[in-house]
Design a protein around this motif. Structure first.
Motif, mmCIF file in Angstrom:
data_model
loop_
_atom_site.group_PDB
_atom_site.id
_atom_site.type_symbol
_atom_site.label_atom_id
_atom_site.label_comp_id
_atom_site.label_asym_id
_atom_site.label_seq_id
_atom_site.Cartn_x
_atom_site.Cartn_y
_atom_site.Cartn_z
ATOM 1 N N PRO A 86 0.835 -1.206 0.000
ATOM 2 C CA PRO A 86 0.000 0.000 0.000
ATOM 3 C C PRO A 86 0.871 1.259 0.000
ATOM 4 C CG PRO A 86 -0.815 -1.568 1.607
ATOM 5 C CD PRO A 86 0.492 -2.111 1.109
ATOM 6 N N PHE A 87 0.377 2.288 -0.684
ATOM 7 C CA PHE A 87 1.102 3.562 -0.706
ATOM 8 C C PHE A 87 0.125 4.692 -0.421
ATOM 9 C CE2 PHE A 87 -0.150 2.470 -5.050
ATOM 10 C CZ PHE A 87 -0.763 3.632 -5.498
ATOM 11 N N ALA A 88 0.664 5.851 -0.073
ATOM 12 C CA ALA A 88 -0.186 7.013 0.211
ATOM 13 C C ALA A 88 -0.180 7.961 -0.976
ATOM 14 C CB ALA A 88 0.309 7.726 1.463
ATOM 15 N N LEU A 89 -1.235 8.740 -1.110
ATOM 16 C CA LEU A 89 -1.315 9.800 -2.113
ATOM 17 C C LEU A 89 -1.642 11.102 -1.403
ATOM 18 C CD1 LEU A 89 -3.027 7.171 -3.749
ATOM 19 C CD2 LEU A 89 -2.202 8.708 -5.521
ATOM 20 N N ALA A 90 -1.100 12.188 -1.966
ATOM 21 C CA ALA A 90 -1.303 13.487 -1.337
ATOM 22 C C ALA A 90 -1.777 14.503 -2.357
ATOM 23 C CB ALA A 90 0.008 13.976 -0.719
ATOM 24 N N ALA A 91 -2.679 15.380 -1.930
ATOM 25 C CA ALA A 91 -3.086 16.546 -2.717
ATOM 26 C C ALA A 91 -2.494 17.751 -1.995
ATOM 27 C CB ALA A 91 -4.596 16.639 -2.787
ATOM 28 N N VAL A 92 -1.617 18.463 -2.694
ATOM 29 C CA VAL A 92 -0.847 19.529 -2.055
ATOM 30 C C VAL A 92 -1.179 20.887 -2.670
ATOM 31 C CG1 VAL A 92 1.503 20.382 -1.620
ATOM 32 C CG2 VAL A 92 0.997 17.929 -1.435
ATOM 33 N N GLU A 93 -1.465 21.846 -1.805
ATOM 34 C CA GLU A 93 -1.826 23.196 -2.269
ATOM 35 C C GLU A 93 -0.567 24.053 -2.378
ATOM 36 O OE1 GLU A 93 -5.193 24.861 -0.216
ATOM 37 O OE2 GLU A 93 -4.525 26.905 -0.659
ATOM 38 N N LEU A 94 -0.352 24.628 -3.560
ATOM 39 C CA LEU A 94 0.817 25.473 -3.807
ATOM 40 C C LEU A 94 0.436 26.929 -3.548
ATOM 41 C CD1 LEU A 94 2.119 23.845 -7.129
ATOM 42 C CD2 LEU A 94 2.516 23.138 -4.752
ATOM 43 N N GLU A 95 1.188 27.568 -2.689
ATOM 44 C CA GLU A 95 0.860 28.917 -2.227
ATOM 45 C C GLU A 95 0.875 29.936 -3.371
ATOM 46 O OE1 GLU A 95 0.132 32.182 0.231
ATOM 47 O OE2 GLU A 95 0.057 30.064 0.829
ATOM 48 N N ARG A 96 1.964 29.928 -4.154
ATOM 49 C CA ARG A 96 2.121 30.949 -5.191
ATOM 50 C C ARG A 96 1.125 30.722 -6.346
ATOM 51 N NH1 ARG A 96 6.465 31.083 -9.704
ATOM 52 N NH2 ARG A 96 6.744 28.975 -8.917
#
Lengths: 152, 394
Positions: A86-96
């Motif tokens: 199993p692996f994890a997934l991420a949704a990442v918010e970019l500030e700029r």
């Protein structure tokens, strides 16, 4: 892995590995909107419609918007390592750029280690190896873990 | 606006039957025609919901169903909008009727789905975000459900027990539905003991893929008045697209729009879906008696409570905890059992939701009947920005 094989992005054009891993997007020079993957014809802001779109590298750090895992092996065209882990997934918010980008989380970091809002850093890992090449993909890592990962 | 009448509704039971999608569609169509008291040869327009999984006949579903029922020279359309396919077909038939181009139309959607995860069409297609998300990230549909669920936990304090309670409720609703595939009660403990698929969601919280079919006979008010004095009507249909920039990560995309160059819209995409149908119908969500929403996952059903205006943002957990959305509660949701009990048969599901509202508003829903139901809404969302919502009234 063999030292003689070249490391290349698994899909060309979406990201670069040199000098360091970066997602390649585009920016509208008229309204300032960013796009990933790269938009090349016309700005998707319906009140802009500019065709001045410039390729650019997206920020390599952001904040975790949300996360999850893949506990069952995804179907092709994904090529999962055997035995499957199993692996994890991420949704990442970019500030700029003010957008959210999805990616796998580096190996060994599972949801238990993640919290919404935590700082994340872009890195890369092997997706799969062909006979002549090592196919790479971008990954997200909790900040601090990325530098350790890059030395592997 | 003049309204379109739902004269008949029909379904082929959902499950894994191993037959052709055509068979499911024809069976559903025959039941809808019988229910309407209309002959196939009287149908002037056929709208078919396409399926991408069943070869060429699936891409031209309208004509495929028309051929199987027997060519009559009826006019035809074949519609595709991913999970919103059924709403596209309903909207197409409704527009024909409202334009006066026909009096009576048949809408049919059916699918024979593969086992396991949905996957992209074959071939190397780096220009297709659906291919990219699988190829590079192994991001299945449940991946996105997991992201939205975790976000709810973080923002609103949702618990795994809240999510499991949605499955418990829908499983109970589906017990008495003869068209449902799964007719078995679940307990919170059982749900939480099933394996994790995408953190924090368990196997019993993610809808299965199914075979199934659903059909409607739609007609003008004038046509209906020749047959009855009281009928169920379509008061609004929304097939709305998002407004730029859309800031929630959605299947199959790798990224959201950017809000660096344009202000976020007043309403998010999901909020706009049902509200567009409410505005068309001239109704307020507080007047609803029931709703059928797209419960791809248990947690997503809670999002819909807010998106369709049953409560303010962050209050959905209170609704499920208080039993408001169970049959017998203030505003029952997924009285049919929802996708939790049916599973996904993509081109059929938006039509199936309207079938359920039709039977509920007629008082024909048996043990799952919502007492005195007069106004209902469906909500659904198709990949790549297809809204889907239908307001149905007595």
């Amino acid at each position: 892995m063999s030292e003689t094989k070249t490391r290349v992005p698994a899909v060309p054009g979406l990201f670069t590995l040199e000098p360091e891993v970066a997602l390649v997007g585009s920016r509208c020079s008229d309204c300032g909107s960013y796009f990933f993957p790269r938009e090349q014809v016309v700005c998707r802001n319906p009140r802009c419609r500019s065709s001045h779109l410039e390729a650019c590298e997206l920020s390599r750090a952001g904040k975790l918007w949300s996360f999850t895992s893949s506990a069952y092996k995804p179907p092709p065209p994904f090529v999962a390592p055997e035995p499957f882990e199993p692996f994890a997934l991420a949704a990442v918010e970019l500030e700029r750029e003010k957008l959210v980008v999805l990616g796998q989380v580096v190996r060994g970091v599972l949801p238990e280690a993640l919290r919404v809002g935590m700082p994340m850093q872009l890195t890369s890992e092997v997706l799969e190896e062909s006979d002549s090449q090592v196919l790479m993909v971008w990954k997200w890592a909790p900040s601090g873990a990325a530098s350790i990962e890059a030395k592997r | 606006m003049s309204q379109v009448v739902i004269l008949g509704a029909g379904m082929h039971p959902w499950g894994k039957w191993g037959k052709s999608f055509v068979e499911y569609g024809v069976k559903a169509a025959e039941l809808a025609l019988k229910d309407a008291g209309v002959e196939w040869t009287d149908i002037q327009f056929v709208a078919g919901g396409d399926t991408m999984r069943n070869g060429y006949p699936g891409y031209v579903a309208g004509a495929t169903f028309a051929q199987a029922l027997g060519w009559t020279g009826a006019q035809v359309a074949s519609c595709y909008g991913a999970c919103a396919t059924g709403a596209q077909a309903i909207d197409t038939a409704r527009a024909r009727i409202l334009a006066g181009l026909c009096d009576v139309a048949l809408v049919v959607g059916a699918d024979a789905a593969p086992k396991g995860f949905f996957k992209p069409n074959a071939g190397d297609r780096p220009d297709d975000p659906d291919w990219l998300r699988f190829r590079l990230l192994g991001a299945t549909n449940p991946t996105y459900f997991g992201l939205w669920a975790r976000r709810r936990m973080e923002l609103y304090g949702a618990t795994p027990q809240d999510f499991a309670a949605v499955k418990v409720k829908n499983a109970r609703h589906g017990l008495e539905n003869p068209n449902a595939r799964y007719r078995k009660e679940s307990s919170v403990e059982e749900v939480l003991a099933s394996p994790i698929v995408s953190d924090p969601l368990h196997l019993l919280e993610i809808c299965a893929t199914s075979d199934g079919g659903a059909a409607l006979v739609l007609c003008s008010e004038a046509f209906a008045r020749k047959r009855a004095t009281e009928f169920i009507k379509i008061a609004g249909v929304s097939t709305v697209t998002p407004s730029y920039p859309s800031s929630v990560i959605e299947m199959p995309n790798l990224a959201t729009d950017s809000w660096a160059g344009a202000a976020l819209p007043e309403r998010s995409f999901r909020d706009s879906i049902a509200f567009t149908a409410y505005e068309q119908a001239g109704v307020d969500p507080k007047d609803l008696d029931l709703a059928e929403v797209y419960d791809l996952s248990t947690a997503l059903e809670l999002d819909w409570y807010e998106n369709i205006g049953l409560c303010a943002q962050g209050e959905a957990e209170r609704l499920i905890r208080d039993g408001d959305t169970a049959v017998g509660g203030r505003i029952p949701v997924n009285a049919s059992g929802g996708l939790a009990c049916f599973g996904e048969a993509v081109p059929a599901q938006a039509i199936a939701q309207v079938c359920e509202l039709t039977w509920q508003l007629r008082g024909q829903a048996g043990a799952r009947q919502v007492a005195g139901a007069k106004l209902g809404v469906t909500a659904n969302q198709g990949l790549f920005g297809h809204g889907s919502s239908v307001v149905v009234s007595r």
